[in-house]
Write an enzyme that holds these catalytic residues in place. Structure first.
Site, PDB file in Angstrom:
ATOM      1  N   HIS A  94     -12.805  -5.503   6.631  1.00  0.00           N
ATOM      2  CA  HIS A  94     -13.266  -5.179   5.285  1.00  0.00           C
ATOM      3  C   HIS A  94     -14.491  -4.268   5.323  1.00  0.00           C
ATOM      4  O   HIS A  94     -15.231  -4.191   4.340  1.00  0.00           O
ATOM      5  CB  HIS A  94     -13.614  -6.455   4.500  1.00  0.00           C
ATOM      6  N   GLU A 138       0.812  -1.216   0.000  1.00  0.00           N
ATOM      7  CA  GLU A 138       0.000   0.000   0.000  1.00  0.00           C
ATOM      8  C   GLU A 138       0.845   1.265   0.000  1.00  0.00           C
ATOM      9  O   GLU A 138       0.487   2.268  -0.628  1.00  0.00           O
ATOM     10  CB  GLU A 138      -0.963  -0.002   1.189  1.00  0.00           C
ATOM     11  N   PRO A 193      -1.069   1.363   5.929  1.00  0.00           N
ATOM     12  CA  PRO A 193       0.345   1.396   5.523  1.00  0.00           C
ATOM     13  C   PRO A 193       0.656   2.475   4.491  1.00  0.00           C
ATOM     14  O   PRO A 193       1.807   2.874   4.346  1.00  0.00           O
ATOM     15  CB  PRO A 193       0.576  -0.008   4.928  1.00  0.00           C
TER      16      PRO A 193
END
Length: 693
Positions: free
Chosen positions: A483, A414, A443
């Protein structure tokens, strides 16, 4: 004897004398220059100058905060650097906004230097993004307006140089950059200057291996180790490496051992903790190069003339810099963004005869149209390539239509996905990138905050980052704790980026187009539960697909449901975005209050259309802000406070906020998930509570 000619040696020695004289002058005038923290290249000069003298205007360089000798070798004057040292208005890099030796440069006759932060090692990803952009430009045959080539250097391909300290190589983001450079065989040189120290921690305490040894683990990244305090050795070794990168287009790491002969910074003094100063001074590059001049026939008189000329130049430039103008208070408020050409809604939002499409397809079609029209547009991220086309099918068919060089998968990185856009933008490209779920944006926040968002402001407008970051967000279908998160409050606290959060496909397409033509960084938060309108009550997210030329400017809210103030009837404004728009609309319908409730869909969280919000609340006298985030310390709660502050004398009730329950995560179990997040029923209850006031 070395084959280097006398002109190169003389120029190198002159630059070294200048850098040394600057360090000594700063120390002698410590009380005057210590107002602002700075570091110098003392001990590192030979390797820096050897590199800088061999770079060309078409090259891109990422010097770090100790590289003032490198900047001198690019052709900058001591005066230029001193304006930054003293944070003066005419500092050519940042206008007095950032530290000494933090350059931002776009001069025609010098290597290009995009902005980089002080965060050690963070420049490696943007620098690798430049190399990735160079590679893409070559593959696609695109010209680069930022590269100005002289006639004699026309045929030489550009390279990227990233300068690092050995201590920074322990950063995880360095591994992401090395991995991509090795994987894609990019034209980049990582120059690691190893002086054996972090700040007060030394290499033995903090590093299992040197950068040279570390690089051996990246197949395809060739590394060499040299004596960076020896100018001739450095110049010749770097010359071979640079020539190889220009012709073979592959990455190298040069590990240069150097002594640190000055303080870590002006604020952290070497005498406080260093126990190796005598040994370090024995490796000073200055007497080595001085002797090399003598070996090549320079006389003592000639050498003294070079030294005295450097000292005189440094002294004169310092006296001039002291008298330079400081920034004025109003200078604070410039270059946070570059003006965007998209200021009005244009094109056809609902073409006659067009069919309704789901929200995810509106975005897909927008990207496809952009890629057809603009070779500079490319898309990358995790799983967006040809095999899958995105876990939400948001990139379906794009790789097949435009090729694997334009639409490609990245590793699970990321930070690289986000930070590489700085470099891609710097070479004139427009990357559209994706973080697969909002939960995994963390990240990438280091790059988004440190490099992406501040580049335009801290380069004083020279290097805005033109990119789009797509972020699927929100709870949908028992996605569980990793998620389902909403993260807009964190994102909205990063200044220097624009943020969209559309509630329907037409808005998403119009905002995607506006984001592409905006020269600034844009984050688009796309609610997963609205992509296909599978959540009950979200059919309104489907839209007639707008025309190809449809654009929707940022900062213009939509009054989805407008009412007229009636003296005998209680009225209310609901301010919301994303999924909240559907909860609000459904709640007003089920309560049979569509003539009492005005609904404002923000569309963009920054810029924020405060005028539309305040006008509505002043009309209705009551306000509810609806969010999917837990409401404590949230964007929505801050907006509620702003509304209360500006509309207080018009209010008939406190401004209220409804959001998810203030729990650490959204549970997997569907009953617990529904208990956690808002709903139409919960919004209805809150509306009735406010209207009772």
């Amino acid at each position: 004897m070395s084959a280097l000619n006398k002109d190169i040696l003389k120029k190198g020695f002159s630059k070294l004398c200048t850098a040394k004289a600057m360090a000594e002058l700063y120390e002698a005038n410590f009380k005057q220059v210590s107002k602002y923290v700075h570091a110098t290249s003392r001990g590192h000069e030979a390797i820096q100058i050897a590199l800088g003298m061999q770079l060309l205007p078409q090259d891109y360089a990422f010097p770090y905060y100790r590289d003032d000798a490198m900047l001198l070798s690019f052709g900058l004057e001591p005066y230029d650097l001193m304006l930054q040292l003293l944070a003066k208005k005419d500092d050519p890099f940042s206008g007095g906004r950032t530290y000494y030796s933090h350059p931002s440069l776009k001069d025609d006759d010098k290597p290009k230097i995009p902005h980089q932060s002080s965060a050690t090692g963070m420049q490696t990803i943007p620098a690798t993004g430049v190399a990735m952009g160079m590679q893409y430009i070559e593959l696609q045959g695109i010209s680069n307006a930022n590269v100005i080539k002289s006639d004699s250097e026309e045929s030489l391909k550009p390279i990227t140089v990233c300068s690092l300290g050995d201590a920074s190589v322990t950063e995880g983001e360095i591994a992401e950059a090395f991995q991509m450079a090795a994987l894609k065989q990019m034209p980049i040189l990582y120059l690691v200057q190893d002086n054996g120290w972090d700040i007060s921690a030394n290499a033995a305490e903090t590093r299992a291996q040197s950068a040279f040894e570390y690089a051996q683990g990246f197949k395809g990244l060739e590394a060499i180790s040299i004596d960076g305090a020896n100018f001739i050795e450095s110049y010749e070794a770097l010359g071979k490496v640079i020539e190889t990168i220009r012709t073979e287009r592959r990455p190298f790491l040069v590990h240069a051992k150097v002594p640190l002969l000055n303080h870590h910074t002006s604020g952290v003094r070497m005498e406080w903790y260093r126990d190796d100063l005598e040994e370090a001074r024995s490796r000073d590059p200055y007497p080595v190069l001085k002797q090399q001049l003598k070996d090549h026939g320079f006389t003592e008189t000639e050498i003294e003339a070079i030294e005295n000329s450097a000292k005189a130049k440094v002294q004169a430039d310092f006296e001039k810099a002291l008298l330079a103008e400081d920034p004025k208070p109003e200078d604070l408020f410039t270059n946070d963004f570059v003006p965007t050409p998209i200021t009005e809604e244009q094109g056809t939002r609902a073409p006659e005869g067009a069919e309704k499409v789901v929200m995810v397809d509106c975005a897909l079609f927008a990207v496809e149209e952009l890629m057809k029209k603009h070779k500079e547009c490319l898309l990358y991220g995790q799983d967006v390539g040809g095999r899958l086309g995105g876990v939400f099918r948001e990139a379906a068919t794009l790789a097949q239509k435009f090729g694997d060089d334009r639409v490609f998968n990245t590793p699970i990185q990321e930070a690289f996905i986000v930070g590489s856009t700085v470099g891609m933008s710097a070479v004139g490209l427009k990357p559209i990138v994706e973080v697969q779920f909002a939960d995994y944006i963390w990240p990438g926040l280091n790059q988004l905050f440190t490099e992406v968002s501040r580049s335009c402001y801290l380069s004083n407008g020279k290097w805005p980052v033109s990119m789009i970051l797509r972020v699927p967000i929100g709870a949908y279908g028992s996605g569980g704790p990793y998620h389902s998160s909403s993260v807009e409050s964190v994102i909205t606290n990063i200044r220097g980026i624009k943020i969209a959060y559309p509630s329907n496909g037409a808005d998403l397409k119009g905002l995607m187009k506006a984001a592409y033509y905006d020269p600034n960084p844009v984050v688009i938060l796309e609610h997963k539960g609205l992509y296909w309108s599978k959540v009950p009550g979200t059919q309104g997210a489907t839209s007639v697909e707008p025309s190809e030329d449809y654009v929707l400017p940022f900062g213009k809210a939509w009054v989805l449901q407008e009412i007229w103030k009636q003296e005998s009837v209680e009225t209310l404004t609901i301010v919301t975005y994303g999924m909240g728009v559907h909860w609000a609309y459904n709640a007003s319908g089920e309560l049979d209050m569509r003539d009492q409730i005005e609904i404002i869909d923000l569309r963009t969280l920054f810029p924020l259309d405060e005028d539309t919000i305040m006008k509505s609340v002043k009309k209705t006298g009551k306000c509810l802000v609806v969010t999917e985030e837990p409401s404590n310390n949230s964007f929505a709660r801050a907006l509620s406070g702003k509304i209360q502050e500006e509309c207080f004398k018009y209010l008939d009730a406190p401004v209220m906020t409804i959001g998810s329950e203030n729990m650490p995560a959204i549970p997997l179990n569907s009953t617990l998930e529904q208990t956690m997040i808002p709903s139409t029923e919960k919004v209805k209850a809150k509306v009735l509570e406010i209207l009772k006031y």
